[in-house]
Design a protein around this motif. Structure first.
Motif, mmCIF file in Angstrom:
data_model
loop_
_atom_site.group_PDB
_atom_site.id
_atom_site.type_symbol
_atom_site.label_atom_id
_atom_site.label_comp_id
_atom_site.label_asym_id
_atom_site.label_seq_id
_atom_site.Cartn_x
_atom_site.Cartn_y
_atom_site.Cartn_z
ATOM 1 N N SER A 60 0.847 -1.188 0.000
ATOM 2 C CA SER A 60 0.000 0.000 0.000
ATOM 3 C C SER A 60 0.882 1.237 0.000
ATOM 4 O O SER A 60 1.844 1.314 0.768
ATOM 5 N N PRO A 61 0.581 2.225 -0.836
ATOM 6 C CA PRO A 61 1.405 3.434 -0.888
ATOM 7 C C PRO A 61 1.071 4.375 0.263
ATOM 8 O O PRO A 61 0.092 4.192 0.989
ATOM 9 N N GLY A 62 1.861 5.409 0.401
ATOM 10 C CA GLY A 62 1.603 6.438 1.401
ATOM 11 C C GLY A 62 2.884 6.924 2.046
ATOM 12 O O GLY A 62 3.881 6.211 2.093
ATOM 13 N N GLU A 63 2.853 8.141 2.549
ATOM 14 C CA GLU A 63 4.034 8.660 3.227
ATOM 15 C C GLU A 63 4.161 8.030 4.608
ATOM 16 O O GLU A 63 3.249 7.354 5.097
ATOM 17 N N THR A 64 5.296 8.241 5.226
ATOM 18 C CA THR A 64 5.539 7.634 6.528
ATOM 19 C C THR A 64 4.832 8.428 7.629
ATOM 20 O O THR A 64 4.554 9.622 7.489
ATOM 21 N N TYR A 65 4.541 7.748 8.722
ATOM 22 C CA TYR A 65 3.908 8.387 9.874
ATOM 23 C C TYR A 65 4.797 9.516 10.401
ATOM 24 O O TYR A 65 4.330 10.598 10.737
ATOM 25 N N ARG A 66 6.096 9.266 10.416
ATOM 26 C CA ARG A 66 7.024 10.266 10.936
ATOM 27 C C ARG A 66 7.088 11.497 10.031
ATOM 28 O O ARG A 66 7.160 12.629 10.518
ATOM 29 N N ALA A 67 7.038 11.264 8.713
ATOM 30 C CA ALA A 67 7.105 12.400 7.794
ATOM 31 C C ALA A 67 5.883 13.297 7.924
ATOM 32 O O ALA A 67 5.979 14.521 7.812
ATOM 33 N N ARG A 68 4.711 12.714 8.170
ATOM 34 C CA ARG A 68 3.503 13.526 8.245
ATOM 35 C C ARG A 68 3.363 14.241 9.579
ATOM 36 O O ARG A 68 2.943 15.406 9.621
ATOM 37 N N GLY A 113 -3.416 9.883 12.808
ATOM 38 C CA GLY A 113 -2.636 8.912 12.053
ATOM 39 C C GLY A 113 -2.912 7.471 12.439
ATOM 40 O O GLY A 113 -2.333 6.551 11.855
ATOM 41 N N ILE A 114 -3.813 7.247 13.417
ATOM 42 C CA ILE A 114 -4.130 5.905 13.889
ATOM 43 C C ILE A 114 -5.523 5.523 13.405
ATOM 44 O O ILE A 114 -6.486 6.281 13.562
ATOM 45 N N GLY A 115 -5.653 4.332 12.828
ATOM 46 C CA GLY A 115 -6.948 3.857 12.361
ATOM 47 C C GLY A 115 -7.758 3.199 13.460
ATOM 48 O O GLY A 115 -8.921 3.544 13.683
ATOM 49 N N PHE A 116 -7.139 2.243 14.162
ATOM 50 C CA PHE A 116 -7.824 1.585 15.268
ATOM 51 C C PHE A 116 -6.809 0.868 16.146
ATOM 52 O O PHE A 116 -5.652 0.637 15.744
ATOM 53 N N LEU A 117 -7.237 0.506 17.337
ATOM 54 C CA LEU A 117 -6.431 -0.259 18.295
ATOM 55 C C LEU A 117 -7.151 -1.560 18.613
ATOM 56 O O LEU A 117 -8.383 -1.626 18.594
ATOM 57 N N LEU A 118 -6.373 -2.590 18.934
ATOM 58 C CA LEU A 118 -6.927 -3.821 19.483
ATOM 59 C C LEU A 118 -6.370 -4.019 20.886
ATOM 60 O O LEU A 118 -5.155 -4.052 21.083
ATOM 61 N N VAL A 119 -7.247 -4.128 21.854
ATOM 62 C CA VAL A 119 -6.892 -4.475 23.230
ATOM 63 C C VAL A 119 -7.857 -5.562 23.668
ATOM 64 O O VAL A 119 -8.761 -5.959 22.924
ATOM 65 N N ARG A 120 -7.678 -6.028 24.886
ATOM 66 C CA ARG A 120 -8.559 -7.075 25.396
ATOM 67 C C ARG A 120 -9.249 -6.602 26.663
ATOM 68 O O ARG A 120 -8.602 -6.107 27.594
ATOM 69 N N SER A 121 -10.558 -6.771 26.695
ATOM 70 C CA SER A 121 -11.338 -6.418 27.876
ATOM 71 C C SER A 121 -11.391 -7.605 28.832
ATOM 72 O O SER A 121 -11.466 -8.764 28.391
ATOM 73 N N GLU A 122 -11.350 -7.328 30.122
ATOM 74 C CA GLU A 122 -11.389 -8.402 31.110
ATOM 75 C C GLU A 122 -12.672 -9.217 31.007
ATOM 76 O O GLU A 122 -12.648 -10.443 31.140
ATOM 77 N N GLY A 164 5.885 14.256 12.214
ATOM 78 C CA GLY A 164 7.103 14.705 12.869
ATOM 79 C C GLY A 164 7.475 13.932 14.110
ATOM 80 O O GLY A 164 8.328 14.375 14.880
ATOM 81 N N LEU A 165 6.859 12.771 14.354
ATOM 82 C CA LEU A 165 7.218 11.928 15.496
ATOM 83 C C LEU A 165 6.947 10.484 15.130
ATOM 84 O O LEU A 165 6.225 10.184 14.174
ATOM 85 N N THR A 166 7.561 9.577 15.876
ATOM 86 C CA THR A 166 7.381 8.157 15.628
ATOM 87 C C THR A 166 6.257 7.616 16.498
ATOM 88 O O THR A 166 5.780 8.288 17.424
ATOM 89 N N PRO A 175 11.719 12.686 23.107
ATOM 90 C CA PRO A 175 12.850 13.415 22.513
ATOM 91 C C PRO A 175 12.371 14.512 21.574
ATOM 92 O O PRO A 175 11.375 14.352 20.861
ATOM 93 N N ARG A 176 13.069 15.641 21.583
ATOM 94 C CA ARG A 176 12.714 16.757 20.703
ATOM 95 C C ARG A 176 13.343 16.543 19.334
ATOM 96 O O ARG A 176 14.425 17.029 19.041
ATOM 97 N N ARG A 177 12.660 15.819 18.514
ATOM 98 C CA ARG A 177 13.190 15.527 17.180
ATOM 99 C C ARG A 177 12.070 15.590 16.145
ATOM 100 O O ARG A 177 12.013 14.804 15.204
ATOM 101 N N ALA A 178 11.137 16.485 16.351
ATOM 102 C CA ALA A 178 10.003 16.610 15.430
ATOM 103 C C ALA A 178 10.469 17.270 14.150
ATOM 104 O O ALA A 178 10.345 18.464 13.951
#
Length: 719
Positions: A446-454, A552-561, A456-458, A472-475
């Motif tokens: 899938s194409p697209g720019e990097t998360y960091r490029a858009r 920049g986040i579509g969704f998360l997966l976690v587990r409910s008790e 400024g952080l990882t 860290p200040r590296r934006a």
């Protein structure tokens, strides 16, 4: 019969004499052009004496190339694979210097640099002449191929009298279904277009059928190829992941990790793999149970020359003409990459990632050296009459990561791969048994720019911010060079550096953040079990909202008790996967709705893996342009859900049974394994082992047209 044999011997001697004569003429021409290369004494010689000297030199060089070169290449198995091509020129030049020393009266002489040039030219000319003469005599060429096959069978390499069809599975790594279709229509893949009946010639008729299939959530080679070759990719949540019980980071292209993943798959299925009967595995991460191995990562740590990961190089580079041709192509590819990257930088193309440092050599290795070695190994397998061959061609995937999956750079690589397909199709006509060539891919990109490029952080920076830890200040929009070193090791099938694609904690309580394309994994190493949503909220109340609401986040997966797997999205969206109805619409799917059919099933399956991370993070996806945001430095990425990365292809001959029933869809790498196993069973009958699947969701491997509409395997497209 005896007369035919003498005619064959006569033609063979004629070709040897012709190659010798052309080599002699080449040496004479080079002696006239190059000032530091001479074929006469200091006092001068007659033209006849110079010609005799050239003939002696050409003959000595030919004999040394035939007798000494294989021994030198075998010694080079101890040298890193990337260096073999670079040493080719030096060794070939050394053989020429030795040949000149053998000429009487010291009439041959050259300095080291000139010897390298002369040897390269002579090897290339001799190879071209011999090949041209052999091709002109089709009968002689066919007899030569059969003699090679008979010689291999006498050594015990294959069956003595195979009349059943053999099958060659060729994996075009990273080539998605849509990319293949587009390239075939544009004429980039004429061989594929011919198989599909898409060329415009008179009487064009399809010989193959094209079937798309859908990957698991982890859309990457480790998960897909393990499932395809060994029938199980259970507990492979990503390309790299942290295992709390051992404290280790598993990386799919690390030899120790690949060997462990293969062991787990065999233990789960109770079967050695797809290639256990007279099979060969070439250029793959896993063996598939084959006895014949070359460049197989999971076997790289084994002792014994026949099992070394670089042993396949010997068979190819033992021919000095092959070595010279590949070395020249290697140098040309390095220059091509430097020119293309410079052009992209001057034109300020976006998106763009760093392509400097070692990357030009990495690309050349993947697109030239590995391609040539793997194709040569497959040709040898076909001439030996092996029943099943599975080979991976990684060239497109490597280039598409850095240039983009639909770029002109990637398109040029596809053109060259098509020539390899055409060559293998020609060899199949001369093989001692009929062959069916199946083309497939393990995932798309899938194409697209990097998360960091858009932003400024990882992803690691965002996780630390959500945990209340200093960031860290590296934006800035700079790119790290670490991926180049990691790609070298990946291309060489060597261990991957632990620091690549991951954030390692300074203290035990800090999270480990790993990246696999546009899929991120967050684990807390000080907690021995998989943390629940409630535990994470008590410990870091801002973490999950910070991640879920980031654009920049579509969704998360976690587990409910209490309620099991839970998908979180922006603005408080929550989807409990175990409570979804079978006919859930887009409103019920919440943030999963944009990721296409089957997304909920893929995420639910991954939730059941023992080593799924505490938090699984999938990047945002734009369904209009098909773009994702990679958490690694790649503008063509794969590893999670979203776009073309999840839609590879299966191109099979029409003589094979359809992979799925009409109106159904092939879902998951494990289902592809059962289709391929069925095809081998059709060709070879009871010789191919039939395996009862451990997972009862999987169909009987001998009935692909009767796949049930079961979870994860086949789904009705109308649902």
């Amino acid at each position: 019969m005896r007369g035919g044999r003498w005619r064959t011997v006569g033609r063979g001697l004629g070709r040897v004499v012709a190659v010798w004569a052309v080599s002699t003429l080449t040496m004479l021409v080079l002696a006239g052009i190059l000032p530091d290369f001479k074929l006469q004494s200091d006092d001068g010689d007659s033209a006849t004496r110079v010609a005799v000297t050239a003939a002696l030199g050409a003959g000595a060089f030919g004999l040394l190339s035939a007798l000494v070169w294989p021994l030198l290449v075998r010694a080079l198995l101890l040298v890193p694979a990337l260096v073999i091509g670079l040493l080719t020129f030096f060794l070939n030049g050394s053989l020429l210097l030795l040949a000149l020393r053998l000429i009487p009266d010291g009439r041959g002489d050259a300095n080291a640099e000139t010897a390298v040039v002369v040897a390269a030219v002579m090897s290339a000319v001799a190879s071209a002449t011999g090949g041209a003469l052999a091709v002109r005599d089709d009968d002689a060429y066919r007899r030569r191929l059969y003699r090679l096959a008979d010689r291999r069978r006498r050594r015990g390499a294959g069956p003595q009298h195979a009349t059943t069809p053999g099958t060659v599975f060729l994996q075009l790594d990273g080539v998605g279904h849509d990319v293949l279709c587009r390239a075939a229509r544009k004429g980039v893949l004429p061989t594929v277009a011919r198989w599909l009946g898409a060329d415009e010639g008179p009487g064009a008729r399809a010989t193959h059928r094209l079937t798309p299939w859908r990957t698991d959530w982890s859309s990457q080679t480790g998960a897909s190829q393990l499932g395809i070759l060994h029938g199980s990719n259970h507990d492979v949540p990503a390309f790299r992941w942290y295992e709390k019980d051992t404290g280790e980071v598993m990386v799919s292209n690390r030899p120790a990790s690949a060997a462990e993943l293969q062991r787990r798959a065999i233990a789960r299925t109770g079967d050695g793999g797809l290639l256990t009967y007279d099979g060969a595995s070439r250029g793959n991460l896993f063996s598939g149970g084959a006895e014949q191995l070359a460049l197989v990562l999971s076997m790289a740590a084994r002792r014994g020359r026949e099992n070394r990961s670089r042993a396949g190089y010997f068979a190819y580079f033992s021919d000095p003409a092959n070595a010279v041709r590949t070395a020249l192509s290697f140098v040309a590819e390095v220059g091509r990459e430097i020119g293309e990257s410079t052009r992209a930088r001057l034109r300020r193309r976006r998106p763009r990632v760093s392509r400097g440092g070692l990357y030009p050599f990495i690309r050349a290795f993947a697109t030239v050296v590995e391609r040539d070695v793997v194709v040569a190994a497959v040709i040898g397998d076909m001439l030996a009459g092996r029943a099943a061959v599975y080979a991976d061609l990684v060239a497109y995937d490597e280039v598409a990561h850095h240039s983009g999956p639909t770029s002109g750079d990637a398109e040029k690589v596809l053109r060259r791969l098509d020539r390899s397909l055409a060559l293998l199709a020609q060899v199949a006509e001369h093989a001692p048994r009929p062959y069916r060539i199946v083309l497939l891919s393990d995932h798309g990109q899938s194409p697209g720019e990097t998360y960091r490029a858009r932003y400024g952080l990882t992803l690691g920076d965002l996780v630390r911010a959500g945990c209340g830890l200093p960031v860290p200040r590296r934006a800035r929009r700079t790119r790290s060079g670490a991926e180049a070193r990691a790609a070298v090791r990946a291309a060489l099938r060597r261990p991957v550096e632990e620091g690549t694609g991951e954030h390692r904690p300074r203290r035990l309580a800090e999270p480990i953040v790993l990246a696999s394309g546009n899929l991120g994994l967050v684990s807390f190493p000080d907690v021995p079990h998989r943390m629940t949503r409630e535990e994470i909220d008590r410990r870091h109340p801002a973490l999950l909202p910070t991640l879920a609401n980031h654009p920049g986040i579509g969704f998360l997966l976690v587990r409910s008790e209490d309620r099991g797997p839970l998908v979180l999205g922006a603005r408080g969206a929550e989807v409990y996967l175990d409570e979804l109805p079978a006919d859930a619409g887009p409103d019920a799917l919440g943030p999963l709705a944009d990721f296409g059919p089957g997304a909920a099933d893929a995420v639910r399956r991954t939730d059941g893996f023992p080593h799924t991370a505490d938090i699984m993070v999938n990047s945002a996806y734009d369904p209009l342009d098909g773009e994702v945001l990679a958490f690694e430095e790649q503008i063509g990425s794969h590893g999670g859900l979203g776009g073309a990365q999840s839609r590879p292809f299966l191109l099979s001959p029409l003589v094979l049974s359809p992979p799925v029933a009409e109106g159904a869809e092939l879902v998951g790498a494990e289902a592809v394994h059962h289709v391929l196993r069925c095809w081998l069973h059709e060709a070879h009958g009871p010789e191919v082992p039939r395996v009862t699947p451990v997972d009862d969701r999987l169909p009987d491997p001998v009935a692909p047209t009767a796949f049930p509409a079961a979870d994860h395997v086949v789904q009705d497209k109308t649902q």
